[in-house]
Design a protein around this motif. Structure first.
Motif, PDB file in Angstrom:
ATOM      1  N   ARG A   1       0.928  -1.350   0.153  1.00  0.00           N
ATOM      2  CA  ARG A   1       0.109  -0.036  -0.029  1.00  0.00           C
ATOM      3  C   ARG A   1       0.859   1.261  -0.025  1.00  0.00           C
ATOM      4  O   ARG A   1       0.524   2.216  -0.444  1.00  0.00           O
ATOM      5  N   HIS A   2       2.006   1.075   0.364  1.00  0.00           N
ATOM      6  CA  HIS A   2       2.959   2.280   0.675  1.00  0.00           C
ATOM      7  C   HIS A   2       4.021   2.388  -0.499  1.00  0.00           C
ATOM      8  O   HIS A   2       4.833   3.252  -0.435  1.00  0.00           O
ATOM      9  N   LYS A   3       3.739   1.466  -1.549  1.00  0.00           N
ATOM     10  CA  LYS A   3       4.820   1.458  -2.489  1.00  0.00           C
ATOM     11  C   LYS A   3       4.610   2.676  -3.472  1.00  0.00           C
ATOM     12  O   LYS A   3       3.482   3.207  -3.731  1.00  0.00           O
ATOM     13  N   LYS A   4       5.939   3.313  -3.676  1.00  0.00           N
ATOM     14  CA  LYS A   4       5.572   4.646  -4.596  1.00  0.00           C
ATOM     15  C   LYS A   4       6.044   4.237  -5.924  1.00  0.00           C
ATOM     16  O   LYS A   4       6.809   3.409  -6.406  1.00  0.00           O
ATOM     17  N   PHE A   5       5.663   5.155  -6.849  1.00  0.00           N
ATOM     18  CA  PHE A   5       5.744   5.031  -8.277  1.00  0.00           C
ATOM     19  C   PHE A   5       7.525   5.293  -8.464  1.00  0.00           C
ATOM     20  O   PHE A   5       7.963   6.312  -7.820  1.00  0.00           O
ATOM     21  N   SER A   6       7.914   4.797  -9.460  1.00  0.00           N
ATOM     22  CA  SER A   6       9.204   5.087  -9.762  1.00  0.00           C
ATOM     23  C   SER A   6       9.342   6.218 -10.829  1.00  0.00           C
ATOM     24  O   SER A   6       8.029   6.315 -11.319  1.00  0.00           O
ATOM     25  N   ARG A   7      10.211   6.813 -10.946  1.00  0.00           N
ATOM     26  CA  ARG A   7      10.112   7.911 -11.897  1.00  0.00           C
ATOM     27  C   ARG A   7       9.779   7.389 -13.357  1.00  0.00           C
ATOM     28  O   ARG A   7       8.809   8.302 -14.343  1.00  0.00           O
TER      29      ARG A   7
ATOM     30  N   ILE B   1       6.380   8.596 -15.522  1.00  0.00           N
ATOM     31  CA  ILE B   1       6.731   9.237 -16.937  1.00  0.00           C
ATOM     32  C   ILE B   1       5.986   8.333 -17.990  1.00  0.00           C
ATOM     33  O   ILE B   1       5.017   8.896 -18.746  1.00  0.00           O
ATOM     34  N   LYS B   2       5.798   6.904 -17.787  1.00  0.00           N
ATOM     35  CA  LYS B   2       5.259   6.198 -18.767  1.00  0.00           C
ATOM     36  C   LYS B   2       3.454   6.444 -18.434  1.00  0.00           C
ATOM     37  O   LYS B   2       2.751   6.406 -19.288  1.00  0.00           O
ATOM     38  N   PHE B   3       2.813   6.717 -17.245  1.00  0.00           N
ATOM     39  CA  PHE B   3       1.678   6.956 -16.716  1.00  0.00           C
ATOM     40  C   PHE B   3       1.310   8.188 -17.335  1.00  0.00           C
ATOM     41  O   PHE B   3       0.077   8.431 -18.054  1.00  0.00           O
TER      42      PHE B   3
END
Length: 93
Positions: free
Chosen positions: A4-10, A14-16
């Motif tokens: 639940r606390h996983k952050k998006f990588s850069r 950017i893909k999103f």
């Protein structure tokens, strides 16, 4: 680390963002076919031919079920008479 606390990588972010920016553009391209047709008033459509020029002799005309039945047009909205005419007339070769 909790899922639940996983952050998006850069890179994922950017893909999103790129996907989000292109989606409306692609959606707009798929819905242009009906918007490209002109109204009968815009092309000065009339139910009578203009000399030898009539819808049944036009490249844009899509015939109806019989020879005398109204058909459709690739350029004009709604049904059109095979004896009709408009400014978008283009003779068949």
């Amino acid at each position: 680390m909790n899922y639940r606390h996983k952050k998006f990588s850069r890179r994922e972010l950017i893909k999103f963002m790129a996907f989000g920016a292109t989606t409306p553009f692609i959606w707009g391209l798929t819905n242009k076919t009906e918007a490209a047709k002109a109204s009968k008033a815009q092309v000065k459509y009339q139910d009578e031919p203009k000399g030898n020029e009539k819808c049944s002799n036009c490249i844009h005309f899509i015939p109806g079920e019989t020879q005398d039945a109204n058909g459709e047009c690739k350029v004009v909205q709604g049904s059109v008479s095979p004896q009709g005419w408009c400014t978008a007339f283009a003779p068949e070769s």
